[in-house]
Design an enzyme around this catalytic site. Structure first.
Site, PDB file in Angstrom:
ATOM      1  CG  PHE A  64      -6.895  13.183   5.069  1.00  0.00           C
ATOM      2  CD1 PHE A  64      -7.004  13.144   6.427  1.00  0.00           C
ATOM      3  CD2 PHE A  64      -7.813  13.692   4.222  1.00  0.00           C
ATOM      4  CE1 PHE A  64      -8.245  13.656   7.040  1.00  0.00           C
ATOM      5  CE2 PHE A  64      -8.842  14.156   5.056  1.00  0.00           C
ATOM      6  CZ  PHE A  64      -9.096  14.065   6.173  1.00  0.00           C
ATOM      7  CG  HIS A 124      -1.917   0.860   1.209  1.00  0.00           C
ATOM      8  ND1 HIS A 124      -3.170   0.793   1.815  1.00  0.00           N
ATOM      9  CD2 HIS A 124      -1.922   2.181   0.596  1.00  0.00           C
ATOM     10  CE1 HIS A 124      -4.011   1.994   1.796  1.00  0.00           C
ATOM     11  NE2 HIS A 124      -3.200   2.938   1.062  1.00  0.00           N
ATOM     12  CG  ASP A 155      -2.070   4.831   3.464  1.00  0.00           C
ATOM     13  OD1 ASP A 155      -1.888   5.340   2.173  1.00  0.00           O
ATOM     14  OD2 ASP A 155      -2.882   5.356   4.050  1.00  0.00           O
ATOM     15  CG  HIS A 209     -10.064   4.611   2.167  1.00  0.00           C
ATOM     16  ND1 HIS A 209      -8.886   5.357   2.207  1.00  0.00           N
ATOM     17  CD2 HIS A 209     -11.004   5.417   2.767  1.00  0.00           C
ATOM     18  CE1 HIS A 209      -9.015   6.421   3.028  1.00  0.00           C
ATOM     19  NE2 HIS A 209     -10.215   6.291   3.294  1.00  0.00           N
TER      20      HIS A 209
HETATM   21 ZN    ZN Z   1      -6.512   4.384   2.082  1.00  0.00          ZN
END
Ligand code: ZN
Lengths: 426, 310
Positions: free
Chosen positions: A320, A57, A302, A176
């Site tokens: 974010f 990810h 991430d 998500h």
């Molecule tokens: Zn995500």
């Protein structure tokens, strides 16, 4: 071309042993106590020899937002973190929703040759949440899974179709998990801390509601749902239940969610702003417990680069996401130091399980015949993670400038040395 | 010990001594404001920038008057005329203004934390005139000034803060300052605006009667009727006023000489009935406005002297 890594401690998911590793071309050809002849010898005395980490990810922002990171800088950042394979998410511009873009991304990564780039295709065209993409062709082109990550798939019917169709092609869906009707334009975890700071929050239930829906749809379709970046304790309870019921479900957690809690937001530092947001201390504890007891399958980063101009803003206006690739090893080693997991478990979570999920049967282990993707890790090495070490084009890590412990001091990809702390050799 | 920061961002930063220092100075300026010649030369030659990135006529006017009474050059920089609409970042805007050799920023912004953020990027003074839902310290100080004038002390006082606690910067600044002063605080509001209010460590009330009962001062918060957020609003204004509004009848529960404060502007018939709002024996809304100028003069005085090391 033969390389010998000698005197190191080999860490696999199921055992640890001191032995020498002989690499010929791109493969591990011997694991031995002898010292066979080699062109290169790497002395790994006191170091750990781990299978190269596989990060399922990441966001490389390429195509479309190359000023944040691109496939080249992303690859360099990855190997500097001991990561030899990455799955970039589809929220690029244009969106990776067709085989042509997938092929282009892979080609660009191959040309640099530092990592294996295994793209994740979009679930829906343009990530608009409507019609599903040509998953068959995209899988053939090299997509390993499908996700509209950054955005949830809100329609239950679209998600059902995606699970059914991806399963037909032998692939899976990553969602998500977010019920957007509960987002309320939130910027952090909803709770005592958001009340204190006067920042609008997102309740963890938005994640839990979506996970509940998706596990039910996986039950309905028999498709495989992989839950991205779990952040709440209750999410893990739901996943545990689904697993016990035999539902085809897996999940991942990011280092920031087992390291930081929402009290870090006290100073409105946007480098702690991520989605899903940092939750409470109890949630952090739950993440650690989930890693210990095996409910969590994978640790991924991430990795989400954002330019300084975008992050250095009013808190509610900043995007974010934070960097993750180069802090993956030190933050995960903290779990080992804290007695949460063993080094073997660390390898399982960061390499073997991701390899299994992606059906890569020549990776995730230091074993004869396996691809020579290796991270030589010094768990005791202390250093400042500064701008010289940072390989990303972006700087959005709350750990930048801080002292870290543990790093990949050498990274080998397909038998080639691709990173040497602190300088990239290739 | 006197307040020594060049900024006023949060009432959390104020000790009890700091608050009394500000109130004493405000008393001095309030007297000045009653003179024919209402000027002090203190900030002569100093440039004060009213940087309002969010609309507010009242607070801006109050600060402007305060700055001018201290003989400064007060200029208004409002969001409508600002270049942030053209994509310029907040920091760039501040840096641009600053390069015209300004001294004090009065900051109103819709983002929580914005005043702190600006303060960390400028050598000028920064006075928080309201940052998102976070804080509005000068409003809290003028509330305290008004309460102090009425009761002559903060000892054994009970203050109720009623309404939209979650989105109220007035509530937060008041809570922090009042806790420092040892004032007992009761909180009440609609449930969706009270969730997690326990974080403030105040008494949480279950209905209006309980909220008003035994109070010396009641701060009625303004309901943001104009709020167009993603949140489901309360059912109707009518229902709001019934369960969360203050009427003369309900005031009977409060102490005999209890007073009402409101940050203004009032939504008549919503959070406040006209029978209370217009009763000058209990409603102190206009003295709050008067005291606001004095408080802001005091703050300007203190932070500027701190900046210059005077
Ligand atoms: Zn995500």
């Amino acid at each position: 071309m033969r390389t010998l890594i000698k005197n190191g401690m080999i860490i696999n998911a199921n055992d640890s042993k001191k032995a020498n590793v002989l690499i010929e071309n791109d493969k591990i050809v011997d694991i031995t106590l002898d010292e066979p002849k080699a062109d290169n010898i790497i002395d790994a005395n006191g170091k750990l020899i781990m299978p190269g980490l596989i990060d399922i990810h990441v966001h490389f922002r390429d195509p479309g937002f190359e000023y944040k990171d691109d496939i080249i800088s992303g690859s360099e950042t990855a190997v500097a973190g001991g990561v030899t394979a990455c799955c970039p998410m589809a929220n690029t511009n244009p969106v990776n929703d067709n085989a042509t873009i997938t092929r282009d991304m892979i080609k660009k990564a191959k040309k640099r040759g530092l990592i294996d780039l295994m793209p994740i295709g979009a679930i829906t065209n343009g990530m608009k949440g409507g019609s599903i993409t040509e998953m068959g062709e995209m899988s053939e082109a090299g997509c390993v899974a499908f996700s509209d990550d950054g955005l949830p798939v809100s329609s239950s019917d679209v998600m059902r179709a995606a699970l059914e169709y991806s399963a037909f092609h032998g692939s899976f869906i990553i969602n998500h998990s977010q019920d957007c009707s509960l987002c309320r334009n939130g910027h952090m975890n909803e709770g005592l801390m958001s009340m204190k700071l006067g920042i609008k929050g997102m309740p963890r239930e938005q994640e839990e509601i979506m996970i509940s829906r998706d596990m039910l749809l996986a039950k309905l379709t028999g498709g495989h749902i992989h839950i991205a970046h779990v952040s709440s304790g209750w999410s893990l309870k739901l996943i545990e239940t689904a697993k016990k019921e035999g539902i085809n479900i897996t999940c991942e957690v990011c280092p920031h969610h087992f390291t930081f809690d929402d009290s870090y937001l006290e100073g409105y530092d946007t480098n702690y702003k991520m989605s899903p947001p940092l939750r409470t201390k109890d949630d952090v504890k739950a993440m650690r417990e989930g890693l210990r007891n095996g409910i969590i399958d994978i640790i991924c980063t991430d990795h989400a680069p954002h330019h300084l101009d975008e992050k250095e803003r009013e808190f509610d206006k900043a995007p974010f996401g934070i960097l993750g690739l180069q802090t993956l090893i030190p933050l995960t080693l903290n779990l080992v130091r804290d007695g949460v997991i063993s080094l073997n478990k660390m390898v399982e979570l960061t390499s073997l399980n991701p390899a299994k999920l992606l059906k890569l049967n020549d990776r995730g282990k230091i074993e004869i015949g396996y691809l020579a993707d290796i991270a030589i890790v010094d768990p005791e090495f202390e250093y400042i993670y500064d701008e010289n070490l940072n390989k990303s084009k972006s700087k959005n890590s709350p750990l930048l400038g801080k002292k870290l412990k543990g790093a990949a001091i050498k990274t080998i990809k397909s038998g080639k040395l691709v990173y040497d702390f602190p300088n990239v050799v290739v | 010990m006197a307040y020594s920061k060049k900024n006023l961002i949060s009432t959390k930063d104020l000790s009890s001594d700091d608050i009394f220092q500000i109130l004493n100075l405000a008393k001095h300026y309030k007297n000045l404001n009653l003179q024919n010649e209402k000027k002090s030369p203190l900030l002569k030659g100093v440039t004060v920038v009213n940087s309002f990135f969010e609309n507010s006529t009242r607070t801006r006017t109050s600060f402007e008057i305060a700055a001018k009474r201290l003989s400064s050059d007060a200029i208004n920089f409002t969001a409508s005329s600002s270049s942030t609409n053209k994509g310029e970042t907040l920091i760039d805007t501040i840096k641009n203004i600053e390069s015209m050799k300004t001294d004090i920023f009065i900051m109103r912004h819709s983002s929580s934390g914005a005043a702190k953020f600006v303060a960390s990027h400028t050598p000028s003074c920064v006075i928080n005139a309201g940052d998102g839902c976070n804080e509005h310290p000068t409003q809290a100080l003028l509330d305290l000034f008004t309460i102090y004038e009425k009761f002559g002390s903060f000892d054994n006082l009970v203050v109720s803060i009623i309404g939209d606690i979650a989105h109220s910067r007035v509530a937060r600044s008041n809570i922090y300052a009042m806790q420092t002063l040892g004032i007992k605080i009761k909180l009440f509001g609609p449930p969706q605006m009270m969730q997690y209010a326990s974080v403030f460590g105040c008494e949480i009330c279950k209905d209006m009667d309980e909220a008003v009962r035994g109070s010396d001062a009641i701060i009625m918060l303004r309901i943001q009727l104009e709020r167009s957020d993603d949140e489901t609003p309360f059912p109707s204004i009518r229902e709001y006023s019934r369960y969360f509004g203050l009427s003369k009848n309900r005031m009977k529960q409060a102490k005999d000489n209890a007073i009402i404060l409101h940050p203004g502007p009032i939504n008549r018939g919503v959070e406040l009935n006209s029978d209370v709002a217009d009763d000058t024996r209990i409603s102190n809304i206009l003295s709050q406005v008067e005291n606001g100028v004095a408080i802001r003069m005091a703050i300007l005085d203190i932070v500027y002297k701190n900046l210059k090391g005077l």
